[in-house]
Design a protein around this motif. Structure first.
Motif, mmCIF file in Angstrom:
data_model
loop_
_atom_site.group_PDB
_atom_site.id
_atom_site.type_symbol
_atom_site.label_atom_id
_atom_site.label_comp_id
_atom_site.label_asym_id
_atom_site.label_seq_id
_atom_site.Cartn_x
_atom_site.Cartn_y
_atom_site.Cartn_z
ATOM 1 N N TYR A 65 0.793 -1.153 -0.050
ATOM 2 C CA TYR A 65 0.001 0.012 -0.126
ATOM 3 C C TYR A 65 0.818 1.294 0.033
ATOM 4 N N PHE A 66 0.710 2.184 -0.811
ATOM 5 C CA PHE A 66 1.398 3.282 -1.071
ATOM 6 C C PHE A 66 0.841 4.422 -0.100
ATOM 7 N N VAL A 67 1.843 4.476 0.939
ATOM 8 C CA VAL A 67 1.420 5.595 1.892
ATOM 9 C C VAL A 67 1.721 6.929 1.316
ATOM 10 N N SER A 68 2.552 7.359 0.495
ATOM 11 C CA SER A 68 2.577 8.434 -0.257
ATOM 12 C C SER A 68 2.266 8.034 -1.662
ATOM 13 N N GLU A 69 1.139 8.382 -2.059
ATOM 14 C CA GLU A 69 0.845 7.867 -3.381
ATOM 15 C C GLU A 69 1.429 8.572 -4.314
ATOM 16 N N PRO A 70 2.245 7.878 -5.260
ATOM 17 C CA PRO A 70 2.814 8.538 -6.337
ATOM 18 C C PRO A 70 1.705 8.986 -7.604
ATOM 19 N N GLN A 77 -1.288 6.087 -7.718
ATOM 20 C CA GLN A 77 -1.164 4.813 -7.643
ATOM 21 C C GLN A 77 -1.483 4.509 -5.998
ATOM 22 N N ARG A 78 -2.388 3.563 -5.733
ATOM 23 C CA ARG A 78 -3.145 3.478 -4.309
ATOM 24 C C ARG A 78 -2.389 2.190 -3.532
ATOM 25 N N PHE A 79 -2.496 0.961 -4.341
ATOM 26 C CA PHE A 79 -1.713 -0.316 -3.684
ATOM 27 C C PHE A 79 -1.382 -0.998 -4.818
ATOM 28 N N LYS A 80 -0.448 -2.268 -4.423
ATOM 29 C CA LYS A 80 0.089 -3.080 -5.308
ATOM 30 C C LYS A 80 -0.231 -4.381 -4.986
ATOM 31 N N VAL A 81 -0.510 -5.303 -5.801
ATOM 32 C CA VAL A 81 -0.577 -6.776 -5.740
ATOM 33 C C VAL A 81 0.311 -7.636 -6.644
ATOM 34 N N SER A 82 1.173 -8.348 -6.084
ATOM 35 C CA SER A 82 2.068 -9.206 -6.954
ATOM 36 C C SER A 82 2.051 -10.769 -6.746
ATOM 37 N N ALA A 83 2.387 -11.409 -7.684
ATOM 38 C CA ALA A 83 2.117 -12.844 -7.725
ATOM 39 C C ALA A 83 3.462 -13.533 -8.248
ATOM 40 N N ILE A 265 -1.261 -2.959 -10.082
ATOM 41 C CA ILE A 265 -1.208 -1.844 -9.332
ATOM 42 C C ILE A 265 -2.321 -1.036 -9.631
ATOM 43 N N ASN A 266 -3.040 -0.572 -8.741
ATOM 44 C CA ASN A 266 -4.310 0.103 -8.570
ATOM 45 C C ASN A 266 -4.159 1.579 -9.007
ATOM 46 N N VAL A 267 -4.836 2.386 -9.749
ATOM 47 C CA VAL A 267 -4.602 3.483 -9.963
ATOM 48 C C VAL A 267 -6.079 4.258 -10.040
ATOM 49 N N GLU A 268 -5.943 5.244 -9.008
ATOM 50 C CA GLU A 268 -7.193 6.074 -8.626
ATOM 51 C C GLU A 268 -7.426 7.331 -10.032
ATOM 52 N N LYS A 269 -8.544 7.383 -10.328
ATOM 53 C CA LYS A 269 -8.913 8.318 -11.458
ATOM 54 C C LYS A 269 -8.867 9.727 -10.859
ATOM 55 N N ARG A 270 -8.372 10.573 -11.826
ATOM 56 C CA ARG A 270 -7.898 11.999 -11.387
ATOM 57 C C ARG A 270 -9.558 12.881 -11.780
ATOM 58 N N PRO A 271 -9.886 13.263 -10.551
ATOM 59 C CA PRO A 271 -11.006 13.959 -10.621
ATOM 60 C C PRO A 271 -11.184 15.312 -11.556
#
Length: 405
Positions: A65-70, A77-83, A265-271
């Motif tokens: 989880y990105f504490v400081s969202e790039p 970018q909010r969080f990342k899941v990898s396998a 990587i989950n990316v949040e929309k720019r409002p």
């Protein structure tokens, strides 16, 4: 089990009824002996390990989880899941299975060896019981004989042809033989307990023992050709093969490993913006390669395997020398037992002839009870030695069958 049956045929060289009883004891021992069960369980454990190694490395899964969202052009970018999954090189798992299977094969020889040793132990205990019982019978016979001599001595004392000392000496000899018989009875119980425990049953179970055993008139030809196929030596062959499999596995493990993975990587929309890729998530497939650049470990393992093979070869040769020595000794001791048996039979016949002469001397009134005791002692000695010869013959025959059947 065919190999075990062949051993049984070799071991059961006494009379038919005795062979039946001994075969029954052996079958019961093979079924119930806990040591055999222990080795069988160890073999099952070793075999089950094949399934243990037939697996891939653990799948790696990570969440961040990105504490400081790039901030990116398409959004924050909010969080990342990898396998990620690493895969061994081709043939690696098969080599691992073959190595573990070879170790299990070596463990199986422990079962065969344990069964052979158990067969020998049961037979040896049986023959010890026979010898003990036969000695007790001989002592009982001699005690009765001394009782007869005592009656003759008392009669001679009454007519003044013997002294009370002769009677006392005969009685003391009877006491001595009674003591020996009582000691043998206790030893018999101890040996019976030993045999019953080999069969894993109550120590007080009565064992049916043959009343008479004789040395066969003809000898079976003994060959040492099968000695090289003895399971104690075959185990070294299988251990050698397991080292070969270990080296093949070592070569496979020195190969690269390939990894496949996926990052999300989950990316949040720019409002404040409106475009096609706004808030579009990132999916990134990955391929990785693990290369053992520093491979000194595998070179060292190869050297260790070579040395271990040399060690196993030396151990096998040393064990072969020991088994050959044991076989030669058993053959020579068996021949010596036959010679002793024949000699004791001759001596026993001569002792009985001397006994008859003494009895005839009693009829003429010239019996010497010192001579009676001497002849009785010699006769007992020859009888005991003859029983020991029979026991030794079959004990050595058991060793020979353990080594060659």
């Amino acid at each position: 089990m065919k190999r075990i049956i062949f051993i049984l045929i070799g071991l059961l060289t006494v009379s038919f009824s005795s062979a039946q009883e001994l075969e029954t004891l052996i079958e019961e021992a093979l079924l119930n002996n806990p040591e055999i069960q222990k080795f069988e369980l160890q073999y099952n454990i070793a075999s089950e390990k094949v399934n243990e190694v037939n697996t891939l490395p653990n799948t790696e899964i990570g969440v961040g989880y990105f504490v400081s969202e790039p901030e990116t052009r398409t959004g924050a970018q909010r969080f990342k899941v990898s396998a990620k999954q690493m895969l061994p090189w081709f043939g690696n798992i098969t080599a691992r299975e073959n190595y573990i299977s070879s170790l299990a094969d070596a463990k199986y020889e422990d079962i065969v060896i344990a069964k052979r040793k158990l067969l020998a132990s049961v037979c040896q205990s049986y023959y010890n019981l026979y010898a003990n019982r036969a000695k007790q019978a001989v002592l009982t016979e001699n005690i009765k004989l001394l009782d007869t001599y005592e009656t003759l001595a008392l009669t001679s004392v009454e007519v003044g042809k013997a002294s009370a000392v002769d009677v006392l000496r005969l009685q003391m000899r009877q006491n001595e033989l009674s003591q020996l018989k009582q000691v043998l009875e206790q030893q018999y119980l101890a040996e019976q307990t030993n045999l019953n425990k080999l069969l894993n049953r109550d120590k007080n179970v009565v064992v049916d023992i043959m009343n008479e055993m004789n040395i066969p008139l003809e000898e079976v030809e003994i060959t040492s050709e099968n000695l090289s196929l003895h399971p104690e030596l075959l185990k070294y062959d299988k251990l050698y093969q397991s080292v070969e499999k270990s080296e093949l596995l070592n070569q496979k493990e020195s190969s690269p490993m390939v990894g496949f993975g996926l990052d999300y990587i989950n990316v949040e929309k720019r409002p404040d913006m409106n475009f096609n890729d706004n808030g579009k998530d990132i999916i990134m497939p990955m391929v990785s390669l693990s290369i053992p650049i520093f491979n000194r470990k595998y070179k060292s393992q190869t050297k260790q395997n070579e040395l271990q093979q040399q060690e196993i070869t030396a151990q096998k040769q040393q064990r072969l020398n020991t088994l050959e020595t044991l076989l030669d000794k058993a053959i020579n001791d068996k021949i010596s037992a036959r010679i002793s048996y024949t000699t004791q039979a001759k001596n026993l016949k001569q002792a009985k002839d001397a006994e008859e002469i003494l009895i005839k001397s009693y009829e003429t009134g010239t019996i010497d009870f010192n001579d009676v005791l001497d002849i009785q002692e010699l006769q007992l000695k020859f009888q005991i030695n003859q029983i020991e010869s029979v026991k030794t013959y079959y004990l050595q025959n058991t060793i020979i069958n353990y080594l060659t059947k």
